[in-house]
Motif scaffolding. Structure first.
Motif, mmCIF file in Angstrom:
data_model
loop_
_atom_site.group_PDB
_atom_site.id
_atom_site.type_symbol
_atom_site.label_atom_id
_atom_site.label_comp_id
_atom_site.label_asym_id
_atom_site.label_seq_id
_atom_site.Cartn_x
_atom_site.Cartn_y
_atom_site.Cartn_z
ATOM 1 N N ASP A 64 20.812 -21.695 -7.404
ATOM 2 C CA ASP A 64 20.476 -23.118 -7.321
ATOM 3 C C ASP A 64 20.043 -23.525 -5.904
ATOM 4 N N ALA A 65 19.820 -22.544 -5.049
ATOM 5 C CA ALA A 65 19.403 -22.792 -3.662
ATOM 6 C C ALA A 65 20.405 -23.655 -2.901
ATOM 7 N N ASP A 66 21.695 -23.450 -3.179
ATOM 8 C CA ASP A 66 22.729 -24.280 -2.526
ATOM 9 C C ASP A 66 22.682 -24.162 -1.004
ATOM 10 N N LEU A 67 22.526 -22.945 -0.501
ATOM 11 C CA LEU A 67 22.541 -22.751 0.952
ATOM 12 C C LEU A 67 21.257 -23.302 1.576
ATOM 13 N N VAL A 68 20.157 -23.044 0.929
ATOM 14 C CA VAL A 68 18.857 -23.520 1.443
ATOM 15 C C VAL A 68 18.867 -25.039 1.529
ATOM 16 N N ARG A 69 19.432 -25.678 0.523
ATOM 17 C CA ARG A 69 19.488 -27.145 0.540
ATOM 18 C C ARG A 69 20.455 -27.643 1.614
ATOM 19 N N ALA A 70 21.593 -26.950 1.751
ATOM 20 C CA ALA A 70 22.563 -27.357 2.786
ATOM 21 C C ALA A 70 21.941 -27.215 4.177
ATOM 22 N N ALA A 71 21.076 -26.217 4.340
ATOM 23 C CA ALA A 71 20.449 -25.989 5.651
ATOM 24 C C ALA A 71 19.310 -26.965 5.914
ATOM 25 N N GLY A 72 18.921 -27.720 4.901
ATOM 26 C CA GLY A 72 17.902 -28.755 5.097
ATOM 27 C C GLY A 72 16.484 -28.287 4.858
ATOM 28 N N THR A 94 13.196 -28.039 -0.954
ATOM 29 C CA THR A 94 13.250 -27.399 -2.277
ATOM 30 C C THR A 94 12.535 -28.300 -3.273
ATOM 31 N N THR A 95 12.324 -27.771 -4.471
ATOM 32 C CA THR A 95 11.615 -28.535 -5.485
ATOM 33 C C THR A 95 12.273 -28.283 -6.832
ATOM 34 N N LYS A 96 12.076 -29.211 -7.755
ATOM 35 C CA LYS A 96 12.690 -29.059 -9.075
ATOM 36 C C LYS A 96 11.691 -29.557 -10.103
ATOM 37 N N SER A 97 11.492 -28.784 -11.151
ATOM 38 C CA SER A 97 10.529 -29.168 -12.175
ATOM 39 C C SER A 97 10.961 -30.462 -12.870
ATOM 40 N N ASP A 98 9.986 -31.252 -13.309
ATOM 41 C CA ASP A 98 10.308 -32.469 -14.063
ATOM 42 C C ASP A 98 10.956 -32.101 -15.399
ATOM 43 N N VAL A 99 10.534 -30.971 -15.967
ATOM 44 C CA VAL A 99 11.100 -30.510 -17.248
ATOM 45 C C VAL A 99 11.743 -29.154 -17.012
ATOM 46 N N LEU A 100 13.053 -29.171 -16.816
ATOM 47 C CA LEU A 100 13.772 -27.916 -16.579
ATOM 48 C C LEU A 100 13.936 -27.155 -17.887
ATOM 49 N N GLN A 101 13.958 -25.850 -17.798
ATOM 50 C CA GLN A 101 14.269 -25.068 -19.003
ATOM 51 C C GLN A 101 15.694 -25.438 -19.456
ATOM 52 N N VAL A 157 10.852 -24.002 -1.469
ATOM 53 C CA VAL A 157 9.420 -24.074 -1.145
ATOM 54 C C VAL A 157 9.189 -22.927 -0.169
ATOM 55 N N GLY A 158 8.617 -21.864 -0.675
ATOM 56 C CA GLY A 158 8.521 -20.638 0.113
ATOM 57 C C GLY A 158 7.183 -20.485 0.801
ATOM 58 N N HIS A 159 7.037 -19.373 1.501
ATOM 59 C CA HIS A 159 5.756 -19.096 2.148
ATOM 60 C C HIS A 159 4.677 -18.788 1.113
ATOM 61 N N TYR A 160 5.097 -18.347 -0.070
ATOM 62 C CA TYR A 160 4.140 -18.068 -1.125
ATOM 63 C C TYR A 160 4.762 -18.489 -2.448
ATOM 64 N N GLN A 161 4.001 -19.213 -3.258
ATOM 65 C CA GLN A 161 4.505 -19.594 -4.579
ATOM 66 C C GLN A 161 3.915 -18.644 -5.626
#
Ligand SMILES: Cc1cc2nc3c(=O)[nH]c(=O)nc-3n(C[C@H](O)[C@H](O)[C@H](O)COP(=O)(O)OP(=O)(O)OC[C@H]3O[C@@H](n4cnc5c(N)ncnc54)[C@H](O)[C@@H]3O)c2cc1C
Length: 458
Positions: free
Chosen positions: A162-170, A173-180, A307-311
């Motif tokens: 869930d990218a918990d650490l990435v989000r905590a580090a600021g 991130t992104t989240k789809s409007d329609v999650l699976q 949001v990475g260097h390459y999607q």
């Protein structure tokens, strides 16, 4: 309304080269890879065992190690499967490359893998926060029965899914409007598995094809308002006569919203009880079935992506790209589950494997933080394929090795020489060639935008 939490001083309990947060398929392999490449490694996991969705949510078909009789994932992920098979807990000769695994045995095999590599495990510990200084992450803050404690690290890999650490580090991130949608997976005993195989056709590589009879009757019951929406059903072989492992319950949710996800957990438990009664009443093969086990949590397919260097996109799945930083491969169908109906929103079967670049695992702006697993940078269709566990594990080997090599060469993650990483991965059994590029590799006969295809999608 907001309140101010009092600032506090927390003890630093240990210091490591590499800290991996989350012990799912990606995290276990990342920790083992980092440790084997000489890094003093800590793996932090919220539960009392590793395995992630495979063990906590009973997602036990590990997809896919090979396609068209060609293996595209080797190295530490395949070694883990071999270890589980040696304990009679996996079948690793199936042609589809889709390996059934016994979740209980996987817990032990994966734990041994990390410990024997020299890694340190910290269970029952929730990654809560982190400390960043001059753009570099220095500590993770963990909440556990000791209170709030810190671990110092030089390199960090976010494998929380869930990218918990990435989000905590600021980092963004992104989240789809329609999650699976999410699904509560369960195992049944007392099933007439002989009759099931006879009635519904032999198991294809351990997965009993979706029975038109079962799906048809469940659809009728759904339309009559007796049962809620469902997926599949995918009824999987589970090692012992009379036992099956079933993926059927499905609900839209956002697992990164605890209040919504709590409601989902509650309704899934009710629906599980209902569906077992429905199976007993409607299908003779299930007349005497009993609930052996359900996931300790509802299975989560998708929340935040970095949001990475390459999607990684649909195009990269359909037309494999020669990424020089290839660290993993995938070959799973583009498999997007529809949250509001009983169907797949999209299902595209592939003809060959594609490549996953390291850059999809590096959050933009990061110096010493990497990810691996389902929170990578991918669009909806890209994610629909790359999310499966063999590929998440291969990403783990790539990330763990990249972290250890960055440290030993004194470079940050963006300066790592790809040929050096490639050489290390190949010497440790990973399959990272990138000359497998052809034109469009979707099998047009299998492209579907609605109906579920038996035996392939999950
Ligand atoms: C219903 C369903 C069916 C699926 N079917 C298949 C299939 O048939 N085949 C297949 O290969 N894949 C399948 N998948 C996909 C696959 O299970 C996941 O994409 C995969 O497990 C992702 O691996 P991961 O390591 O990235 O994350 P996860 O497996 O989610 O592991 C994350 C780990 O991090 C831990 N964690 C999370 N947050 C924290 C925190 N803050 N602190 C500490 N620990 C934390 C978790 O406890 C967990 O152990 C399915 C998934 C679902 C939900």
């Amino acid at each position: 309304m907001f309140i101010r939490e009092s600032s506090r001083t927390v003890p630093v309990e240990g210091s490591f080269d590499v800290i991996v947060c989350g012990g799912g398929p990606a995290g276990v392999i990342a920790a083992a890879a980092a440790a084997r490449n000489g890094a003093k490694t800590l793996l932090i996991e919220r539960y009392g065992f590793v395995g992630g969705m495979a063990t906590s949510a009973l997602v036990t078909p590990i997809s896919e190690f090979r396609i068209n009789d060609k293996q595209h994932i080797g190295g530490i992920p395949f070694e883990l499967m071999e270890r589980a098979a040696d304990l009679d807990g996996a079948e690793i000769t199936r042609r589809s490359g889709n390996f059934p695994v016994n979740d209980e045995i996987l817990k032990l095999a994966a734990q041994r893998l990390v410990l024997e590599a020299g890694g340190t495990l910290l269970y029952h510990s929730w990654l809560a926060d982190c400390v960043v200084a001059d753009g570099r992450l220095t500590h993770v803050i963990v909440q556990n029965k000791s209170g709030r404690v810190a671990y110092e690290g030089k390199f960090f890999i976010d494998c929380t899914g869930d990218a918990d650490l990435v989000r905590a580090a600021g980092f963004e991130t992104t989240k789809s409007d329609v999650l699976q949608p999410a699904s509560l997976w369960f195992q049944l005993g007392g099933v007439d598995t002989d009759a099931l195989a006879y009635t519904f056709g032999d198991a294809v590589d351990g997965i009993l094809p979706i029975s038109e009879q079962i799906r048809g009757r469940l659809t009728e019951l759904n339309e009559a308002g007796v049962i809620p929406n469902f997926g599949g059903p995918w009824i999987n072989y589970f090692f012992h006569p009379g036992m099956v492992s079933i993926n059927l319950l499905r609900e839209p949710t956002d697992a990164s919203d605890p209040e919504w996800f709590t409601r989902t957990e509650c309704s899934m438990r009710e629906n599980l009880d209902l569906i077992i009664r429905v199976l007993r009443a409607n299908f003779p093969e299930f007349a005497d079935c009993w609930l052996a086990k359900s996931g300790i949590q509802t299975g989560v397919r998708e929340t935040h992506h970095i949001v990475g260097h390459y999607q990684l996109t649909r195009d990269d799945i359909l037309v494999p790209k020669p990424f020089p930083d290839t660290i993993a491969k995938g070959a799973h169908v583009i498999d997007i589950h529809e949250p509001h109906t009983n169907d797949q929103a999209e299902l595209v079967v592939l003809r060959q494997e594609y490549n996953v670049p390291l850059r999809s695992l590096i959050p933009q702006g990061s110096i010493n933080v990497l990810t691996a697993g389902r929170c990578l940078s991918a669009d909806g269709p890209g994610f629909g394929s790359v999310r499966v566990m063999a590929t998440c594990m291969a990403m783990g080997q790539g990330a763990g090795t990249a972290a250890a090599l960055s440290l030993s060469s004194g470079s940050d993650i963006n300066q790592l020489e790809y040929p050096t990483l490639r050489e290390a991965l190949i010497s440790q059994g990973a399959i990272v060639d990138f000359d497998n590029c052809s034109s469009d590799q979707a099998d047009p006969s299998t492209v579907s935008s609605s109906a579920a295809v038996g035996g392939r999608a999950r």
